[in-house]
Write a protein that holds these residues in place. Structure first.
Motif, short mmCIF file in Angstrom:
data_model
loop_
_atom_site.label_atom_id
_atom_site.label_comp_id
_atom_site.label_asym_id
_atom_site.label_seq_id
_atom_site.Cartn_x
_atom_site.Cartn_y
_atom_site.Cartn_z
N VAL A 54 9.42 -6.68 9.86
CA VAL A 54 9.05 -5.59 8.83
C VAL A 54 9.48 -4.27 9.46
O VAL A 54 9.24 -4.04 10.61
CB VAL A 54 7.54 -5.58 8.53
CG1 VAL A 54 7.44 -4.51 7.30
CG2 VAL A 54 7.34 -6.87 7.54
N TYR A 62 10.40 2.63 2.56
CA TYR A 62 9.59 1.55 2.33
C TYR A 62 9.73 0.50 3.04
O TYR A 62 10.76 -0.08 3.26
CB TYR A 62 9.59 1.06 0.85
CG TYR A 62 8.65 0.32 0.15
CD1 TYR A 62 7.23 0.61 0.00
CD2 TYR A 62 8.84 -1.26 -0.36
CE1 TYR A 62 6.38 -0.23 -0.46
CE2 TYR A 62 7.88 -1.72 -0.62
CZ TYR A 62 6.67 -1.55 -0.96
OH TYR A 62 5.83 -2.30 -1.35
N LEU A 63 8.31 -0.12 3.57
CA LEU A 63 8.31 -1.09 4.57
C LEU A 63 8.87 -2.52 3.93
O LEU A 63 8.28 -3.03 2.78
CB LEU A 63 7.14 -1.38 5.08
CG LEU A 63 6.37 -0.36 5.73
CD1 LEU A 63 5.07 -0.62 6.44
CD2 LEU A 63 7.35 -0.29 6.97
N THR A 64 9.93 -3.06 4.48
CA THR A 64 10.70 -4.36 3.97
C THR A 64 10.86 -5.23 5.10
O THR A 64 11.21 -4.76 6.30
CB THR A 64 11.96 -3.89 3.12
OG1 THR A 64 12.24 -5.10 2.51
CG2 THR A 64 12.90 -3.22 3.97
N ASP A 65 11.21 -6.54 4.96
CA ASP A 65 11.66 -7.52 5.78
C ASP A 65 13.38 -7.77 5.41
O ASP A 65 13.79 -8.55 5.91
CB ASP A 65 10.84 -8.79 6.15
CG ASP A 65 10.78 -9.45 4.54
OD1 ASP A 65 10.99 -9.09 3.38
OD2 ASP A 65 10.63 -10.51 4.67
N LEU A 70 12.80 -4.19 -1.71
CA LEU A 70 12.50 -4.75 -3.00
C LEU A 70 12.55 -3.77 -4.13
O LEU A 70 13.05 -3.85 -5.47
CB LEU A 70 11.24 -5.56 -3.18
CG LEU A 70 11.11 -6.73 -2.52
CD1 LEU A 70 9.84 -7.30 -2.22
CD2 LEU A 70 12.19 -7.95 -3.19
N ILE A 71 12.07 -2.52 -3.77
CA ILE A 71 12.03 -1.34 -4.91
C ILE A 71 13.52 -0.82 -5.20
O ILE A 71 13.90 -0.52 -6.18
CB ILE A 71 10.92 -0.27 -4.44
CG1 ILE A 71 9.75 -0.98 -4.35
CG2 ILE A 71 11.11 0.60 -5.37
CD1 ILE A 71 8.57 -0.04 -4.00
N ASP A 74 15.48 -3.11 -7.30
CA ASP A 74 15.15 -3.31 -8.55
C ASP A 74 15.73 -2.34 -9.83
O ASP A 74 15.41 -1.17 -9.72
CB ASP A 74 13.51 -2.96 -8.65
CG ASP A 74 12.82 -3.54 -9.74
OD1 ASP A 74 13.66 -3.76 -10.83
OD2 ASP A 74 11.55 -3.56 -9.90
N THR A 88 3.33 4.17 3.50
CA THR A 88 3.75 3.01 2.46
C THR A 88 2.47 2.67 1.86
O THR A 88 2.14 2.41 0.77
CB THR A 88 4.07 1.57 3.30
OG1 THR A 88 5.64 1.82 3.76
CG2 THR A 88 3.79 0.54 2.43
N SER A 89 1.11 2.97 2.45
CA SER A 89 -0.02 2.70 2.15
C SER A 89 -0.17 3.74 0.86
O SER A 89 -0.93 3.14 -0.41
CB SER A 89 -1.40 2.75 3.11
OG SER A 89 -1.07 4.30 3.77
N ILE A 91 2.11 4.78 -1.20
CA ILE A 91 2.92 4.13 -2.31
C ILE A 91 2.25 2.88 -2.71
O ILE A 91 2.15 2.61 -4.31
CB ILE A 91 4.39 3.45 -1.55
CG1 ILE A 91 4.88 4.40 -0.84
CG2 ILE A 91 5.11 2.63 -2.69
CD1 ILE A 91 5.48 5.60 -1.70
N ILE A 92 1.64 2.14 -2.17
CA ILE A 92 0.74 0.85 -2.98
C ILE A 92 -0.44 1.56 -3.77
O ILE A 92 -0.53 0.90 -4.80
CB ILE A 92 -0.10 0.10 -1.55
CG1 ILE A 92 1.23 -0.39 -0.59
CG2 ILE A 92 -1.02 -0.94 -2.32
CD1 ILE A 92 0.59 -0.97 0.77
N GLU A 95 1.58 3.05 -6.88
CA GLU A 95 2.19 2.04 -7.63
C GLU A 95 1.11 1.42 -8.87
O GLU A 95 1.50 0.95 -9.80
CB GLU A 95 2.61 0.88 -6.64
CG GLU A 95 3.32 -0.28 -7.38
CD GLU A 95 4.77 0.02 -7.76
OE1 GLU A 95 5.54 -0.69 -8.18
OE2 GLU A 95 5.15 1.37 -7.51
#
Lengths: 197, 197
Positions: A54, A62-65, A70-71, A74, A88-89, A91-92, A95
């Motif tokens: 990650v 944004y955190l991703t692997d 994904l955002i 999209d 990122t927290s 953003i959560i 969202e």
């Protein structure tokens, strides 16, 4: 008290984590010792895999692997509105409000980033975002502290160079909060931002 | 909310741990992602190493990474007084009262033990302890609940077969409280005021 050395090591490692005090670390360590071996390995592997795979999305942070998050990939999201947040927290949490724009995460404390090189590192991708001609509004969602204010001013001046409207989240009373217990600054902001009833 | 899959997996693993709710799990996971890779590996390795190497001592049940534990092999301790407790966490607390006897840990919930086979598994080493001719007193330090009472009665009847005096910690522990979380002074008083069972 003489504990088995590997048990002590585990407690020492756990107590480094935020919100975990010595008593909780001991409790967690003893719990882990009682787990079936397979489950203890799953936990250890989850730590290693997450840490290795990650990373911040190179476009938005944004955190991703994946190579792009994904955002960002999209297409159903509104590209004209970019919400800028610190972590990122955040953003959560945002969202959950139903916001359907895109994001830009500063990852202020991310290990890849050096606080002293904040501008150098993050300005390039933010400029790329702002210069793509699609962004019409930047919503600043930075924490209401001195650091957040400095960042907000900096980003606002950057955005104005690209003719992009800059807004920021409203300050005011938390829903369900008592006026009596609101701090002075919050109440002052709520008064300044009063709306027609 | 779409989180990176390895991040979700890590949160799922962390939330299985006691005292860790979803919010804390998320906070811990995001913290772990920001750790230097070496530190994340140290945490994962500590979990695996502790789980693989720490086991109950075959003589007394205290958690150890050796063939016989540090307490059993400590010749300075008083072999005539054995304190029987449910968990290693109880021993860690009792040790702070200055008790210098030896221990017998039932490890009731340890994964190697099956609750239904409590007697079969634990009676053998306990009998071995009681029959060595050195033990003069068994101090029962089991939690003051129904389960602890049943265990106390059972061990008391076993000990009386060997002509060993049985005492138990004084009432003074708060009703409904766990030994693990009792404050040091309360526990010390309970140790001093132990009464014949």
């Amino acid at each position: 008290m003489r504990l088995a050395r590997p048990l002590e090591t585990l407690i020492d490692e756990l107590v480094k984590l935020p919100t975990i005090g010595p008593k909780t670390a001991q409790r967690l360590a003893l719990y882990i010792l009682k787990l079936p071996e397979e489950e203890a390995k799953q936990l250890a592997n989850a730590i290693i895999e997450a840490r290795e795979t990650v990373h911040p999305c190179p476009e938005c942070g944004y955190l991703t692997d994946r190579s792009i998050c994904l955002i960002c990939t999209d297409n159903t999201r509104d590209e004209s509105t970019i919400c800028v947040a610190e972590e990122t927290s955040d953003i959560i949490a945002i969202e959950k409000t139903g916001f359907r724009g895109k994001y830009f995460v500063l990852n202020k404390s991310f290990h890849l980033m050096d606080d002293n090189k904040l501008e150098e590192i993050k300005v390039a991708p933010l400029k790329k975002f702002l210069s793509n001609g699609k962004v019409k509004e930047v919503v600043l969602a930075l924490n209401p502290d001195i650091n957040g204010d400095i960042l907000s001013r900096y980003i606002a001046s950057l955005a104005s160079d690209y003719g992009v409207v800059v807004t920021r989240l409203a300050h005011g009373l938390p829903v369900g909060g008592d006026i009596e217990f609101a701090d002075e600054l919050t109440l002052r902001r709520a008064m300044e931002g009063r709306k027609q009833f």
